[in-house]
Design a protein around this motif. Structure first.
Motif, PDB file in Angstrom:
ATOM      1  N   LEU A 156      41.427  16.634  49.360  1.00  0.00           N
ATOM      2  CA  LEU A 156      41.663  18.075  49.446  1.00  0.00           C
ATOM      3  C   LEU A 156      41.876  18.500  50.893  1.00  0.00           C
ATOM      4  N   PRO A 157      42.773  19.449  51.122  1.00  0.00           N
ATOM      5  CA  PRO A 157      42.938  19.979  52.476  1.00  0.00           C
ATOM      6  C   PRO A 157      41.669  20.711  52.917  1.00  0.00           C
ATOM      7  N   ASP A 158      41.494  20.853  54.212  1.00  0.00           N
ATOM      8  CA  ASP A 158      40.327  21.561  54.748  1.00  0.00           C
ATOM      9  C   ASP A 158      40.187  22.930  54.085  1.00  0.00           C
ATOM     10  N   GLY A 159      38.977  23.236  53.657  1.00  0.00           N
ATOM     11  CA  GLY A 159      38.676  24.545  53.089  1.00  0.00           C
ATOM     12  C   GLY A 159      38.917  24.664  51.588  1.00  0.00           C
ATOM     13  N   MET A 160      39.669  23.747  50.995  1.00  0.00           N
ATOM     14  CA  MET A 160      39.982  23.867  49.567  1.00  0.00           C
ATOM     15  C   MET A 160      38.747  23.667  48.705  1.00  0.00           C
ATOM     16  N   ARG A 161      37.872  22.741  49.076  1.00  0.00           N
ATOM     17  CA  ARG A 161      36.662  22.508  48.280  1.00  0.00           C
ATOM     18  C   ARG A 161      35.843  23.791  48.182  1.00  0.00           C
ATOM     19  N   GLU A 162      35.713  24.493  49.277  1.00  0.00           N
ATOM     20  CA  GLU A 162      34.948  25.740  49.286  1.00  0.00           C
ATOM     21  C   GLU A 162      35.614  26.797  48.408  1.00  0.00           C
ATOM     22  N   ARG A 163      36.950  26.848  48.431  1.00  0.00           N
ATOM     23  CA  ARG A 163      37.675  27.812  47.598  1.00  0.00           C
ATOM     24  C   ARG A 163      37.506  27.478  46.115  1.00  0.00           C
ATOM     25  N   ILE A 164      37.537  26.200  45.786  1.00  0.00           N
ATOM     26  CA  ILE A 164      37.327  25.786  44.397  1.00  0.00           C
ATOM     27  C   ILE A 164      35.906  26.137  43.968  1.00  0.00           C
ATOM     28  N   LYS A 165      34.939  25.868  44.834  1.00  0.00           N
ATOM     29  CA  LYS A 165      33.533  26.180  44.535  1.00  0.00           C
ATOM     30  C   LYS A 165      33.352  27.678  44.291  1.00  0.00           C
ATOM     31  N   ALA A 166      33.965  28.503  45.143  1.00  0.00           N
ATOM     32  CA  ALA A 166      33.850  29.953  44.988  1.00  0.00           C
ATOM     33  C   ALA A 166      34.468  30.408  43.657  1.00  0.00           C
ATOM     34  N   ALA A 167      35.627  29.861  43.318  1.00  0.00           N
ATOM     35  CA  ALA A 167      36.276  30.221  42.056  1.00  0.00           C
ATOM     36  C   ALA A 167      35.430  29.759  40.868  1.00  0.00           C
ATOM     37  N   ALA A 168      34.880  28.551  40.955  1.00  0.00           N
ATOM     38  CA  ALA A 168      34.033  28.030  39.878  1.00  0.00           C
ATOM     39  C   ALA A 168      32.796  28.909  39.700  1.00  0.00           C
ATOM     40  N   ASP A 169      32.175  29.286  40.807  1.00  0.00           N
ATOM     41  CA  ASP A 169      30.999  30.163  40.728  1.00  0.00           C
ATOM     42  C   ASP A 169      31.362  31.504  40.093  1.00  0.00           C
ATOM     43  N   ALA A 170      32.494  32.072  40.506  1.00  0.00           N
ATOM     44  CA  ALA A 170      32.928  33.364  39.970  1.00  0.00           C
ATOM     45  C   ALA A 170      33.205  33.279  38.468  1.00  0.00           C
ATOM     46  N   ASN A 171      33.689  32.134  38.020  1.00  0.00           N
ATOM     47  CA  ASN A 171      34.002  31.939  36.608  1.00  0.00           C
ATOM     48  C   ASN A 171      32.853  31.298  35.823  1.00  0.00           C
ATOM     49  N   ARG A 190      31.409  28.313  35.976  1.00  0.00           N
ATOM     50  CA  ARG A 190      31.633  26.962  35.477  1.00  0.00           C
ATOM     51  C   ARG A 190      31.555  25.978  36.627  1.00  0.00           C
ATOM     52  N   SER A 191      31.497  24.708  36.287  1.00  0.00           N
ATOM     53  CA  SER A 191      31.418  23.668  37.318  1.00  0.00           C
ATOM     54  C   SER A 191      32.751  23.575  38.053  1.00  0.00           C
ATOM     55  N   MET A 192      32.716  22.922  39.211  1.00  0.00           N
ATOM     56  CA  MET A 192      33.960  22.718  39.956  1.00  0.00           C
ATOM     57  C   MET A 192      34.932  21.888  39.123  1.00  0.00           C
ATOM     58  N   ASN A 193      34.433  20.868  38.436  1.00  0.00           N
ATOM     59  CA  ASN A 193      35.296  20.048  37.598  1.00  0.00           C
ATOM     60  C   ASN A 193      35.947  20.896  36.509  1.00  0.00           C
ATOM     61  N   ALA A 194      35.149  21.727  35.839  1.00  0.00           N
ATOM     62  CA  ALA A 194      35.688  22.577  34.777  1.00  0.00           C
ATOM     63  C   ALA A 194      36.719  23.558  35.338  1.00  0.00           C
ATOM     64  N   GLU A 195      36.483  24.062  36.544  1.00  0.00           N
ATOM     65  CA  GLU A 195      37.434  24.974  37.189  1.00  0.00           C
ATOM     66  C   GLU A 195      38.761  24.269  37.449  1.00  0.00           C
ATOM     67  N   ILE A 196      38.691  23.067  37.996  1.00  0.00           N
ATOM     68  CA  ILE A 196      39.910  22.301  38.299  1.00  0.00           C
ATOM     69  C   ILE A 196      40.660  21.972  37.011  1.00  0.00           C
ATOM     70  N   VAL A 197      39.928  21.525  35.980  1.00  0.00           N
ATOM     71  CA  VAL A 197      40.571  21.177  34.707  1.00  0.00           C
ATOM     72  C   VAL A 197      41.208  22.416  34.078  1.00  0.00           C
TER      73      VAL A 197
END
Length: 102
Positions: free
Chosen positions: A16-31, A33-40
Motif C-alpha cells: 500500500l502507498p504511504d497513508g493508505m492503510r490509515e485511510r482504509i482503517k478509518a473507512a472500516a471503523d466508520a462502516n 467492519r474489519s479492514m479486510n471486510a472494508e477492502i473486500v
C-alpha cells in the motif's frame, strides 16, 4: 462476504502507498467492519457483475439504500448551492471518493 473458512479462501499480499492503510482503517471503523471486510466490500463494488434486471426488479438492502439516499441528498445540495450562486453552466462531478464520505 463468503462464509467459507478463512483458511480455504484466497490470500493476496498487497503493498500500500504511504497513508493508505490509515485511510482504509478509518473507512472500516466508520462502516463498523474489519479492514479486510472494508477492502473486500470495495472490491466487490468495483468488480460487481452487471445488473441485467429491469429497474423495478432490483432490490437493495438497507445499507445500499442509505448510501444512495446520502449521495442523492449531497448532489441535490450541490445543485442548490450552484443555482444560488448563479452557476448554470454544466458542472463536473466530484471524484467518487468525495461522494462517499460520511
Amino acid at each position: 462476504m463468503n462464509a467459507a473458512p478463512s483458511q480455504s479462501q484466497d490470500k493476496f499480499i498487497v503493498r500500500l502507498p504511504d497513508g493508505m492503510r490509515e485511510r482504509i482503517k478509518a473507512a472500516a471503523d466508520a462502516n463498523k467492519r474489519s479492514m479486510n471486510a472494508e477492502i473486500v466490500a470495495r472490491l466487490e463494488e468495483t468488480f460487481a457483475p452487471p445488473i441485467d434486471l429491469p429497474p423495478e426488479e432490483i432490490q437493495l438492502d438497507d445499507e445500499e439504500l442509505v448510501r444512495m439516499d446520502r449521495i442523492m441528498r449531497e448532489f441535490a445540495e450541490l445543485l442548490a448551492n450552484r443555482r444560488s450562486r448563479g452557476l448554470d453552466e454544466p458542472m463536473r462531478l466530484p471524484p467518487k471518493n468525495k461522494l462517499e464520505r460520511d
